[in-house]
Design a protein around this motif. Structure first.
Motif, PDB file in Angstrom:
ATOM      1  N   ALA B  25       0.809  -1.223   0.000  1.00  0.00           N
ATOM      2  CA  ALA B  25       0.000   0.000   0.000  1.00  0.00           C
ATOM      3  C   ALA B  25       0.839   1.268   0.000  1.00  0.00           C
ATOM      4  CB  ALA B  25      -0.935  -0.009   1.216  1.00  0.00           C
ATOM      5  N   TYR B  26       2.012   1.201   0.607  1.00  0.00           N
ATOM      6  CA  TYR B  26       2.804   2.437   0.733  1.00  0.00           C
ATOM      7  C   TYR B  26       4.133   2.345  -0.021  1.00  0.00           C
ATOM      8  CZ  TYR B  26      -0.666   2.729   4.400  1.00  0.00           C
ATOM      9  OH  TYR B  26      -1.860   2.725   5.072  1.00  0.00           O
ATOM     10  N   ALA B  27       4.323   1.262  -0.796  1.00  0.00           N
ATOM     11  CA  ALA B  27       5.624   1.027  -1.434  1.00  0.00           C
ATOM     12  C   ALA B  27       6.025   2.193  -2.334  1.00  0.00           C
ATOM     13  CB  ALA B  27       5.592  -0.275  -2.225  1.00  0.00           C
ATOM     14  N   LYS B  28       5.084   2.698  -3.120  1.00  0.00           N
ATOM     15  CA  LYS B  28       5.429   3.779  -4.051  1.00  0.00           C
ATOM     16  C   LYS B  28       5.363   5.144  -3.373  1.00  0.00           C
ATOM     17  CE  LYS B  28       4.055   3.554  -8.427  1.00  0.00           C
ATOM     18  NZ  LYS B  28       5.190   3.222  -9.310  1.00  0.00           N
ATOM     19  N   ILE B  29       4.409   5.293  -2.488  1.00  0.00           N
ATOM     20  CA  ILE B  29       4.215   6.607  -1.853  1.00  0.00           C
ATOM     21  C   ILE B  29       5.404   6.919  -0.933  1.00  0.00           C
ATOM     22  CG2 ILE B  29       2.688   7.930  -0.329  1.00  0.00           C
ATOM     23  CD1 ILE B  29       0.435   6.005  -1.348  1.00  0.00           C
ATOM     24  N   ARG B  30       5.959   5.862  -0.353  1.00  0.00           N
ATOM     25  CA  ARG B  30       7.063   6.039   0.585  1.00  0.00           C
ATOM     26  C   ARG B  30       8.255   6.758  -0.048  1.00  0.00           C
ATOM     27  NH1 ARG B  30       7.089   0.924   2.479  1.00  0.00           N
ATOM     28  NH2 ARG B  30       5.662   1.338   4.171  1.00  0.00           N
ATOM     29  N   LYS B  31       8.384   6.633  -1.355  1.00  0.00           N
ATOM     30  CA  LYS B  31       9.508   7.291  -2.049  1.00  0.00           C
ATOM     31  C   LYS B  31       9.458   8.811  -1.890  1.00  0.00           C
ATOM     32  CE  LYS B  31       9.832   3.979  -5.867  1.00  0.00           C
ATOM     33  NZ  LYS B  31       9.601   3.831  -7.312  1.00  0.00           N
ATOM     34  N   GLY B  32       8.230   9.338  -1.790  1.00  0.00           N
ATOM     35  CA  GLY B  32       8.116  10.793  -1.653  1.00  0.00           C
ATOM     36  C   GLY B  32       7.834  11.496  -2.965  1.00  0.00           C
ATOM     37  N   TRP B  33       7.749  10.750  -4.031  1.00  0.00           N
ATOM     38  CA  TRP B  33       7.399  11.332  -5.328  1.00  0.00           C
ATOM     39  C   TRP B  33       6.751  10.244  -6.185  1.00  0.00           C
ATOM     40  CZ3 TRP B  33      12.453  10.263  -3.872  1.00  0.00           C
ATOM     41  CH2 TRP B  33      13.097   9.246  -4.587  1.00  0.00           C
ATOM     42  N   MET B  34       6.200  10.684  -7.312  1.00  0.00           N
ATOM     43  CA  MET B  34       5.564   9.754  -8.235  1.00  0.00           C
ATOM     44  C   MET B  34       6.559   9.441  -9.346  1.00  0.00           C
ATOM     45  SD  MET B  34       1.837  10.221  -9.992  1.00  0.00           S
ATOM     46  CE  MET B  34       2.216  11.780 -10.770  1.00  0.00           C
ATOM     47  N   GLU B 502      -6.993  -1.084 -10.429  1.00  0.00           N
ATOM     48  CA  GLU B 502      -5.813  -0.279 -10.138  1.00  0.00           C
ATOM     49  C   GLU B 502      -5.828   0.111  -8.667  1.00  0.00           C
ATOM     50  OE1 GLU B 502      -4.565   2.650 -13.729  1.00  0.00           O
ATOM     51  OE2 GLU B 502      -5.252   3.628 -11.912  1.00  0.00           O
ATOM     52  N   TYR B 503      -4.710  -0.054  -8.000  1.00  0.00           N
ATOM     53  CA  TYR B 503      -4.602   0.526  -6.669  1.00  0.00           C
ATOM     54  C   TYR B 503      -4.392   2.028  -6.846  1.00  0.00           C
ATOM     55  CZ  TYR B 503      -3.491   1.062  -1.744  1.00  0.00           C
ATOM     56  OH  TYR B 503      -3.525   1.462  -0.438  1.00  0.00           O
ATOM     57  N   ARG B 504      -4.552   2.780  -5.780  1.00  0.00           N
ATOM     58  CA  ARG B 504      -4.513   4.240  -5.881  1.00  0.00           C
ATOM     59  C   ARG B 504      -3.166   4.766  -6.362  1.00  0.00           C
ATOM     60  NH1 ARG B 504      -3.143   6.591  -0.582  1.00  0.00           N
ATOM     61  NH2 ARG B 504      -4.716   8.177  -0.967  1.00  0.00           N
ATOM     62  N   ASP B 505      -2.112   3.940  -6.232  1.00  0.00           N
ATOM     63  CA  ASP B 505      -0.797   4.402  -6.699  1.00  0.00           C
ATOM     64  C   ASP B 505      -0.537   4.036  -8.150  1.00  0.00           C
ATOM     65  OD1 ASP B 505      -0.334   1.700  -6.664  1.00  0.00           O
ATOM     66  OD2 ASP B 505       1.137   1.721  -5.055  1.00  0.00           O
ATOM     67  N   GLY B 506      -1.525   3.463  -8.823  1.00  0.00           N
ATOM     68  CA  GLY B 506      -1.400   3.150 -10.246  1.00  0.00           C
ATOM     69  C   GLY B 506      -0.949   1.736 -10.530  1.00  0.00           C
ATOM     70  N   THR B 507      -0.565   0.993  -9.502  1.00  0.00           N
ATOM     71  CA  THR B 507      -0.200  -0.403  -9.726  1.00  0.00           C
ATOM     72  C   THR B 507      -1.473  -1.251  -9.826  1.00  0.00           C
ATOM     73  OG1 THR B 507      -0.068  -0.805  -7.350  1.00  0.00           O
ATOM     74  CG2 THR B 507       1.967  -0.126  -8.464  1.00  0.00           C
TER      75      THR B 507
END
Lengths: 293, 524
Positions: B25-34, B502-507
Motif C-alpha cells: 500500500a505504501y511502497a510507491k508513496i514512501r519514495k516521496g514522489w511519483m 488499479e490501486y490508488r498508486d497506479g499499480t
C-alpha cells in the motif's frame, strides 16, 4: 427477551447475535395453524445446530387445550431449552398438570427435572386472579410474564399506549412474583417505531418492579437494556453503600450514614441488587479502588 | 507477474499498455514522489467577450472537435439521477463517433442505456471507479475486448495527472452556471451538492462543456468550477433528477442486523483509542456504515467529545452532526443527499473539496491522510483482511472502488462493517474474488457474529476483549460461518481479463476474469 416466530428460519438463525439476554422461539400465536408442525420441526432442528452464543433459549409451546400443545412438549422437552413458556396459564392445577407431562417426557429421555424451568404466562383475567398460587406453588416456575395483548382481549378492552387497562394486572402480577422471589417480565411494546413510547413504558415497568421486558424486534433491545442497566452513578453509589456496610458490620455497627443519609438493611439490599445487575463485585480492602468501568 | 498479494497480473494489455504489479500500500508513496511524470494541462487562449454559450449540447459537442478514439469524461454527482452521460453518448453515437474511451468517475444503473454502444464499437475502453447493473454483468461476460480499468477516486486524479487518462472532452453537469462557465452543484432546482470529482476533469480536459438547467447571472458562486477551464456552456431543460442521488441510503437503516453491526462498530471505535476530542471521521452512506454515525453521535454527546472534521461522501446525517456542534468542519467531495446542498451553500464550515485534495496520494498530503477513523462496507473480505467491493458472489462487476482504498490507506483506524453472510453466501472468504483494498490497510472487521482484529494492530484485540467485546480470530469466524452456510463452489472463469483493478498508486492490485456462464444476452 426477544420473540422470534418459530416458522422463520432466517430470524431463528440470527437469534443469538442481537445481544438479547434470551430469545423466545414461538410455536404459539406467531405461527399460523397450518404451520404448527413445520415450526415445531424447524425449532427442533435449529436448536440442535445453531449456536446462540450466550443467549438463553426459551420456547413458547401451545396450550395443552389445543391440538398442538402435547406434540410441542414431546418435541421440545427432550431438547431442554433454558425454559418452556406456557401460555394463558390460569391456575396452579393447570401448572401441575403441565409439569406432570413434562416430567414424564424427561423420564422417558433420562433427563433431570431441575434443569429446564417454566415461565408461566398470565394473559387472562382468571390468570391474574390466581397469579400468586401459580407463581408460588411450584419451584420449577422461575418467572411470570404478562401477555398484554391477550389480556386486554380477554378483558374486552382496547390496549392503549398508557397501559391503563392492564395496570392493575401488572401490579398484581409483580407483587405475586416478588412474594414468590421469581423474575417478572413485562409484556411487549407493539409499536416498533415508537422508541420514546417504548422507553417510557419500560421505565414504568422497571419502576413498578418488573425485572425484564419482552421485545418483538431486535431494535427494541438496546432501549430495554439501557433502562434496566443501572447508571454509572447508581453503581458507584451502591458500591460505596455496600462497602461501608460491610466495614461497619465487621466493626459491629448496624445503621450508619453516608452524606447525612441513613443507611439501613433495606437500602443495603437494594444496593446489592444494583451491583448484581451491573455484575460488579466488592473488592477486598486494599485492592484496586477502580472496579467500575 | 505475481503481485505482493499473490495475484497474477499480465505485464501488458493491448489497448491499456504496460502494467505494474502492486507491491504494497505504501511502497510507491514512501519514495516521496511519483515515478511517472505529470503532463501539462491544455494550452488555450480566449479573446475578450468571446461567447461560450451554445444553443444545444449537440452544438457544443460539434464545436469540441469530436473524433474517433476520443476520451470523454463525466462526473457522477447526480448518481442514479444523471442523464447527461447517456444523452452525450447518444449524440456522439448519432454523429458516428467510434472507439470512445469513457472516463466517468463512476457508472450506475441509470447508465445502462449505453450498453449497446459497448457492443457496436462506439465505446471501446472504460475507466471508472465503479460499474454496476447490466453494464457490470455484460462486462463480466466479456462484452469488451479491452479490460475496463477500475480506479479509486484518488487514483483517478493520479491517472489524469500522469496522462494515463487523457480527456479530450469533459461534460460537466452543474445545477447552476453562468455564461462564462463558472459552475456549482450547490444550488438550483437540480442541486446535488459538491462537484468535487469534476474539478480535475475541468483542469485537464482538452475541451470542457458545462451543462446546466439553471443559467444564472454572472458570476455564479460559489466558484466550484471556474471559467478559466471552461470552453462552452449549454443550458438544457434538465441535467437530471437529484432525488435519485441516493435513494434510501441517507436514512438510518431500520434493519436490526445493520443496526446491531453498527452498534458493535461504534463500541470498537470507542474502545480503540481513536475516539477522543479532535478526532476525524468518515462513514459511507446507507446500511450499517451510516448507522455507525448514529451510535457515534450518541457517544459523542454522552462523553462530551467534539471532533475535528467529517470527510467524504456527505449525508444529511453528517450535516446534522455539524449543526449539533459535534464536528468543527465537513470536507465534502460528494454529497449523498440533495438536502446537503443547502448546507454546502450556506455554512462556511461545510467545505467543498476536489478529489485531488480528498484522496490523491501523489501530492503534499490529501485529507484522507488526516483521517482518524473510517467505516467502510464490503462485498467480501478474506482472512488476510483484503476487501472486495467490486465483484459480487456470482462474478459480476457490481460495485465501486470509490474512496474505499484511499480512506483505508489514510485512516488510523479502518473498520469494515458487513454481515457475516448475505442470503446463504458467506462474506468472509479464504481468498476474496477480487482485491480492491489491501488487508494491510484494514484494521478491524465487525460482523454480527464477532469482531476480528488484524494481527498487525498490536494490543487492539486485547483492549477490545477487555472491554467485553466479542473478539474472534478471523479464521475461526470464517469457519463458524461456513458451518452455517456451507462453502460455495468456486466461480468458473475463462483466461480472458475483463477488468483491471488499479490501486490508488497506479499499480495493479488484481484483475477480473470473464465468468464462464451461459451466453450473455442484451436485455430486451
Amino acid at each position: 427477551m426477544l420473540y422470534i416466530p418459530g416458522n422463520n428460519p432466517a430470524m431463528i438463525q440470527q437469534g443469538g447475535v442481537y445481544g438479547a439476554d434470551s430469545i423466545l422461539l414461538d410455536l404459539e400465536d406467531s405461527v399460523a395453524l397450518n404451520q404448527k408442525d413445520a415450526a415445531r420441526i424447524l425449532i427442533r432442528n435449529m436448536m440442535r445446530t445453531i449456536d446462540f452464543y450466550d443467549t438463553e433459549v426459551c420456547v413458547r409451546v401451545n396450550h395443552l387445550g389445543t391440538p398442538f400443545g402435547l406434540a410441542d412438549l414431546e418435541e421440545i422437552v427432550p431438547l431442554q431449552p433454558s425454559a418452556i413458556r406456557y401460555p394463558k396459564t390460569e391456575s396452579a392445577e393447570e401448572v401441575g398438570n403441565l409439569l406432570e407431562i413434562i416430567e414424564k417426557i424427561e423420564d422417558k429421555h433420562g433427563l433431570p427435572h431441575h434443569v429446564m424451568t417454566i415461565h408461566a404466562m398470565i394473559e387472562t383475567a382468571m390468570g391474574v386472579q390466581n397469579v400468586f398460587e401459580i407463581a408460588s406453588k411450584f419451584p420449577r416456575i422461575d418467572a411470570i410474564t404478562i401477555g398484554g395483548q391477550d389480556l386486554t382481549a380477554d378483558m374486552n378492552i382496547i390496549y392503549t399506549p398508557d397501559g391503563a387497562g392492564i395496570d392493575f394486572a401488572r401490579k398484581r402480577i409483580v407483587m405475586a412474583a416478588k412474594a414468590s422471589h421469581i423474575d417478572i417480565i413485562d409484556t411487549v411494546f407493539p409499536d416498533v417505531n415508537d422508541e420514546e413510547g417504548l422507553r417510557k413504558e419500560t421505565e414504568y415497568a422497571r419502576k413498578i418492579g418488573f425485572t425484564g421486558k419482552a421485545v418483538i424486534n431486535p431494535r427494541q433491545i438496546d432501549i430495554i437494556h439501557n433502562v434496566f442497566t443501572p447508571t454509572e452513578e447508581e453503581v458507584r453509589k451502591a458500591y460505596r453503600i455496600v462497602k461501608e456496610f460491610r466495614a461497619n458490620a465487621a466493626a459491629g455497627q448496624g445503621v450508619f450514614a453516608i452524606d447525612g443519609k441513613m443507611i439501613d438493611t433495606p437500602v443495603v439490599r437494594r444496593a446489592e441488587y444494583i451491583l448484581q445487575l451491573a455484575h460488579v463485585e466488592i473488592l477486598p480492602e486494599g485492592a484496586d479502588e477502580k472496579p467500575i468501568t | 507477474m505475481i503481485n505482493s498479494l499473490g495475484r497474477k497480473i499480465p505485464a501488458f494489455i493491448e489497448g491499456i499498455g504496460r502494467l505494474e504489479p502492486f507491491e504494497g500500500a505504501y511502497a510507491k508513496i514512501r519514495k516521496g514522489w511519483m515515478d511517472e511524470p505529470t503532463i501539462p494541462p491544455p494550452n488555450k487562449a480566449y479573446l475578450p467577450h468571446q461567447s461560450k454559450l451554445c444553443k444545444s449540447l449537440e452544438e457544443a459537442i460539434m464545436r469540441s472537435n469530436p473524433h474517433d478514439g476520443m476520451t470523454i469524461s463525466f462526473h457522477h454527482h447526480l448518481r442514479n439521477g444523471d442523464v447527461m452521460l447517456v444523452q452525450t453518448l447518444n449524440i456522439l453515437h448519432n454523429m458516428g463517433i467510434r472507439d470512445i474511451t469513457l472516463a466517468s468517475s463512476s457508472l450506475l444503473e441509470c447508465h445502462d442505456p449505453i450498453l449497446p454502444y459497448l457492443q457496436d464499437g462506439t465505446i471501446t475502453r472504460i475507466f471508472s471507479s465503479g460499474i454496476r447493473s447490466e453494464l457490470g454483468r455484460a462486462i463480466a461476460h466479456g462484452l469488451m475486448d479491452i479490460p475496463v480499468v477500475i480506479q479509486s477516486h484518488g487514483g483517478r486524479v493520479r491517472g489524469i495527472h500522469t496522462g494515463k487518462v487523457q480527456i479530450d472532452l469533459a461534460v460537466i453537469a452543474a445545477s447552476a452556471a453562468d455564461c462564462e462557465g463558472n459552475a456549482t452543484g450547490a444550488h438550483g432546482k437540480s442541486a446535488f451538492g459538491s462537484i468535487g470529482y469534476a474539478v480535475i476533469d475541468a483542469r485537464y480536459a482538452k475541451q470542457v462543456i458545462v451543462v446546466t438547467d439553471n443559467l444564472v447571472d454572472y458570476p455564479c458562486i460559489p466558484l466550484s468550477i471556474t471559467q478559466n477551464f471552461v470552453d462552452y456552456v449549454v443550458e438544457v431543460d434538465s441535467i437530471g433528477d437529484p432525488s435519485k442521488i441516493a435513494t434510501g441510503t441517507t436514512r438510518i437503516t431500520n434493519s436490526p442486523m445493520d443496526l446491531r453491526i453498527a452498534k458493535l462498530a461504534a463500541d470498537v471505535i470507542e474502545q480503540s483509542g481513536c475516539f477522543k476530542p479532535g478526532f476525524s471521521f468518515q462513514v459511507g452512506a446507507g446500511g450499517a456504515s451510516l448507522a455507525v454515525a448514529k451510535y457515534i453521535r450518541a457517544k459523542m454527546k454522552t462523553k462530551g467529545i467534539k471532533g475535528s472534521f467529517l470527510l467524504g461522501g456527505i449525508t444529511s446525517y453528517c450535516v446534522d452532526m455539524l449543526n449539533d456542534g459535534l464536528f468543527e468542519t465537513i470536507f465534502d467531495v460528494q454529497s449523498f443527499d440533495a438536502a446537503v446542498s443547502n448546507s454546502l451553500f450556506t455554512n462556511r464550515r461545510h467545505i467543498e473539496v476536489p478529489a485531488a485534495l480528498y484522496a490523491n496520494p501523489f501530492n503534499c498530503g490529501c485529507i484522507t491522510n488526516k483521517l482518524d477513523v473510517v467505516v467502510l462496507g464490503a462485498l467480501e473480505i478474506d482472512v488476510d483482511f483484503n476487501v472486495n467491493v467490486i465483484t459480487g458472489s456470482e462474478g459480476y462487476i457490481r460495485g465501486a472502488s470509490g474512496g474505499h482504498s484511499d480512506t483505508a490507506s489514510g485512516a488510523t483506524l479502518t473498520v469494515v462493517v458487513c454481515p457475516s453472510f448475505r442470503g446463504r453466501i458467506p462474506i468472509i472468504k479464504k481468498r476474496v474474488h477480487t482485491v480492491v483494498t489491501p488487508g494491510e490497510t484494514v484494521h478491524v472487521l465487525v460482523t454480527e457474529r464477532g469482531i476480528c482484529v488484524s494481527p498487525a494492530c498490536g494490543d487492539l484485540a486485547q483492549n477490545l476483549k477487555k472491554a467485553g467485546l466479542m473478539v474472534k480470530d478471523i479464521h475461526d469466524l470464517e469457519k463458524e460461518v461456513d458451518l452455517i452456510t456451507g462453502v460455495p463452489g468456486p466461480l468458473e472463469y475463462t483466461d480472458k481479463i475483463v477488468g483491471l483493478v488499479e490501486y490508488r498508486d497506479g499499480t495493479i492490485i488484481d484483475v477480473i476474469h470473464q465468468i464462464k456462464e451461459k451466453q450473455f444476452k442484451l436485455p430486451v
